[in-house]
Write a protein that holds these residues in place. Sequence first.
Motif, PDB file in Angstrom:
ATOM      1  N   ARG A   1      -9.506  -2.243   6.710  1.00  0.00           N
ATOM      2  CA  ARG A   1      -9.432  -2.783   5.358  1.00  0.00           C
ATOM      3  C   ARG A   1     -10.069  -4.167   5.259  1.00  0.00           C
ATOM      4  O   ARG A   1     -10.816  -4.461   4.339  1.00  0.00           O
ATOM      5  CB  ARG A   1      -7.987  -2.825   4.905  1.00  0.00           C
ATOM      6  CG  ARG A   1      -7.856  -2.833   3.401  1.00  0.00           C
ATOM      7  CD  ARG A   1      -6.455  -2.611   2.989  1.00  0.00           C
ATOM      8  NE  ARG A   1      -5.581  -3.233   3.973  1.00  0.00           N
ATOM      9  CZ  ARG A   1      -4.355  -2.829   4.215  1.00  0.00           C
ATOM     10  NH1 ARG A   1      -3.866  -1.830   3.560  1.00  0.00           N
ATOM     11  NH2 ARG A   1      -3.619  -3.428   5.123  1.00  0.00           N
TER      12      ARG A   1
ATOM     13  N   ASP B   1       0.858  -1.188   0.000  1.00  0.00           N
ATOM     14  CA  ASP B   1       0.000   0.000   0.000  1.00  0.00           C
ATOM     15  C   ASP B   1       0.894   1.238   0.000  1.00  0.00           C
ATOM     16  O   ASP B   1       1.340   1.693   1.037  1.00  0.00           O
ATOM     17  CB  ASP B   1      -0.885  -0.020   1.249  1.00  0.00           C
ATOM     18  CG  ASP B   1      -1.970   1.028   1.165  1.00  0.00           C
ATOM     19  OD1 ASP B   1      -1.850   1.931   0.322  1.00  0.00           O
ATOM     20  OD2 ASP B   1      -2.916   0.938   1.953  1.00  0.00           O
TER      21      ASP B   1
ATOM     22  N   ARG C   1     -13.168  -5.010   2.729  1.00  0.00           N
ATOM     23  CA  ARG C   1     -13.054  -5.973   1.634  1.00  0.00           C
ATOM     24  C   ARG C   1     -13.777  -7.265   1.942  1.00  0.00           C
ATOM     25  O   ARG C   1     -13.782  -8.181   1.130  1.00  0.00           O
ATOM     26  CB  ARG C   1     -11.579  -6.287   1.382  1.00  0.00           C
ATOM     27  CG  ARG C   1     -10.803  -5.041   1.054  1.00  0.00           C
ATOM     28  CD  ARG C   1      -9.660  -5.333   0.147  1.00  0.00           C
ATOM     29  NE  ARG C   1      -8.984  -4.084  -0.172  1.00  0.00           N
ATOM     30  CZ  ARG C   1      -7.672  -3.931  -0.127  1.00  0.00           C
ATOM     31  NH1 ARG C   1      -6.907  -4.948   0.197  1.00  0.00           N
ATOM     32  NH2 ARG C   1      -7.131  -2.773  -0.431  1.00  0.00           N
TER      33      ARG C   1
ATOM     34  N   ALA D   1     -13.813   3.004   5.824  1.00  0.00           N
ATOM     35  CA  ALA D   1     -12.596   3.782   6.073  1.00  0.00           C
ATOM     36  C   ALA D   1     -12.931   5.255   6.194  1.00  0.00           C
ATOM     37  O   ALA D   1     -12.361   5.988   6.996  1.00  0.00           O
ATOM     38  CB  ALA D   1     -11.605   3.571   4.935  1.00  0.00           C
TER      39      ALA D   1
ATOM     40  N   THR E   1      -5.513   0.388   8.427  1.00  0.00           N
ATOM     41  CA  THR E   1      -5.199  -1.015   8.130  1.00  0.00           C
ATOM     42  C   THR E   1      -6.232  -1.955   8.741  1.00  0.00           C
ATOM     43  O   THR E   1      -6.537  -2.992   8.167  1.00  0.00           O
ATOM     44  CB  THR E   1      -3.809  -1.399   8.663  1.00  0.00           C
ATOM     45  OG1 THR E   1      -3.743  -1.019  10.024  1.00  0.00           O
ATOM     46  CG2 THR E   1      -2.710  -0.727   7.892  1.00  0.00           C
TER      47      THR E   1
END
Lengths: 369, 397
Positions: free
Chosen positions: B226, B26, B230, B309, B223
Amino acid sequence: VRRVLAQARKDLTQMIRDRLALALALVMPIILIALLGTSTSLTVTDIPIVIQDLDQTPLSRQYADAFRSSLTFRVVSLPTDMSPERALALGRARAALVIPEHFARDVRRERSAQTQLIVDATDTNTALLTRGGASQITRAFARDVAGAVRPAVLVRTSTRLWFNPGREPGKFYGPGFFVLALSIFPPLLAALAMAREGEQQTILQVYVSSISAPEFLLGKILCGMVVGFAEWLLAMALLFTLFGLRFAGDPTPMLVGSLLYLFCAVAFGSLVGAAIPNQAAAVQAVALGGFLLGFLLSGLIFPVENIPASLRWISNLVQARYFIVVVRDAFLQGGGWPAVWWAVLAIGLIGLAYFGFAWLAMRRMQVRA
Amino acid sequence: VRRVGRLFRGRFWALALKELRQIRRDRRLTISLIVPPMLQILLFGVALDPDVRDLRLAVVDESRTPESRELISALTENRTFRLAGSYETTEALAVALGSGRLDVGVVVPYDFARLRVRGRPVTVQVLVNAVNANTAQIAQGYVESAIAWLNQRPDRARARADAATAASVSANGHPAAPVARAPRVQLRTALLYNPGLVSAWFTVTGVLGTLITLNGSLVSAATMIREKERGTVEQLLMTPASALEVVSAKIVPLFVLLMGMTGLALIVSRLVFGVPFRGSLTVVVMACACCVLAGIGIGTFVSTFARSANQAQLVMFFINPPLAALSGAFTPIEAMPKWIQPWTQVNPVTHFAAVARNVLVKGAGLGIVYPDLLALTALAGLLVAVSAWRFRRQLSA
């Protein structure tokens, strides 16, 4: 114009649907201003000080009492087995006053008696205040002692504190954080709205519709300004109640400046949103740009003149810097148009520049899409 | 002990390695680990300067005599004031002061020299633009000490005054008392720890803690969220790894990375701002570690509540300013309202700033900073524990 209004209405509807963001957008500025505006102050009263009196005479105690009765200091007792330096190292006090032996004798013999002030200079500003306060007390004490013998020949000062006679820090920082809140939240929402169009690719729908790019942008900005104006109203109510501020003079520069500033801030947000079509990244960019520049390079806490010249020119491009001048003038100095016309003009110019850049960024977004 | 031993075997390393790879890929995260913190520490250190200098002072000199000019030069001799012009009338001065073109105005009365020579008290009017309370207080102090210095100096006016009194007294047949004399009580000030009053030492040590906590929480929130965004949380659930392993495998790589960032920030504060590293570096690094953990704790905690996020970042946006402002890192805690002061004690940044200043600037040892270090450890432990518990619950839900 009709298309602009329609666009603004569509955006407003969208914003009202997002309850969480709207609630945060309206409540957070108030909390931020109230919390930070009242808690930020550099002027410490009750500075803890220890006094080591090696003389132990009525006169030395009178000197110590002068410190005890001042509002600037709070005398903390010093255990007999502890040196003043140790007390400073332990953080029990911020300063130590040492009255030497033979203090009273020296004063009475009209010799110069020297006392020592040891200041913890870790916090440089408080150290300066401590030194200033202690010398003031010492001068007054010396005058009293001398006055008992004969009146001294003196140049006296009569000091008037203008615009903020009580030296209330809230009256300085309240308007400052008002500006900070208005430079964070309206652009934040605008950037989110703009980045969302990019992220969800709904911008393509705009391109195929009959609305032109400046009309679309103006609609977005108008919507942002409406929300910003609601925030402005709430924040103004707070300034009038919690901070007890009133317009000191002509309020029109403030009103015109506020409208221009809202335009400027929202245009900045739209620019960021158009340039970075990713909501999370756009928020970060506004955070870094709006907050950091607005907080550091605008004279919010410390004067702009203190910034090294090599960096100071940047602050000329920061719109918050001018708005702070306008707001502080409206509430405290009351100089009106002759004093702040240049700042209002600068806000307008920067706003126009942002609008132009946002237009360009939108075009590039179109090419990319 | 056996459980802990098992924890650090194969599965943990595999997961930690996966996290590290993910972070490394990333690009934006790597950039946000280096660029904003460095920018912040440099900008804050340079721009937050509470020094009061070059204040614009103007005079209305109604006296126009050597005595009054001496007074003006005594005021503008130092770095604090610079002469920004003189005005004919008090009204003109008032207008300039009101429009913000001046900070201080001094009005010298027309009979200044005459009264000085006759040895009578003279009053000089000082007008201070007190919009900024702090500057006003320091400026007032400077004006008064400059005038006190003028009073103490055996100068020309004073000598003439002495001659006058001496003459008048001896005419009455009494012996003339020596008039010009050093002041009887003098205060000598010694500035400990930072005698040059370098304000960057104060600012940078304060910014350090803010930086670590804020960036730590931002990066870790990014982080942590994430997996949720997803939808890979289910995949984590399918692995044989226990919740504890998953959580610690997430925290450890972040911790290592953030400690690297902290080291960089420490190097900058030493090399660029010349902060003296007087005390033990080990203690500071310990405090840094606690601060990093606290930041990770805050970030993880927020990420368990947020749905995206986006939301996580918005919430962080609202947590961070109060965290930074109510820490004593930039403004002294003693200057805050009394009811806020106890709340600063639950802020990790407060304790970190205390440790950093005591150790780096004052050269204090563990014996002095242990209460703050303990509080910091407790806060970090609490934050990590609560957030790990939330994260686990989220995994099992």
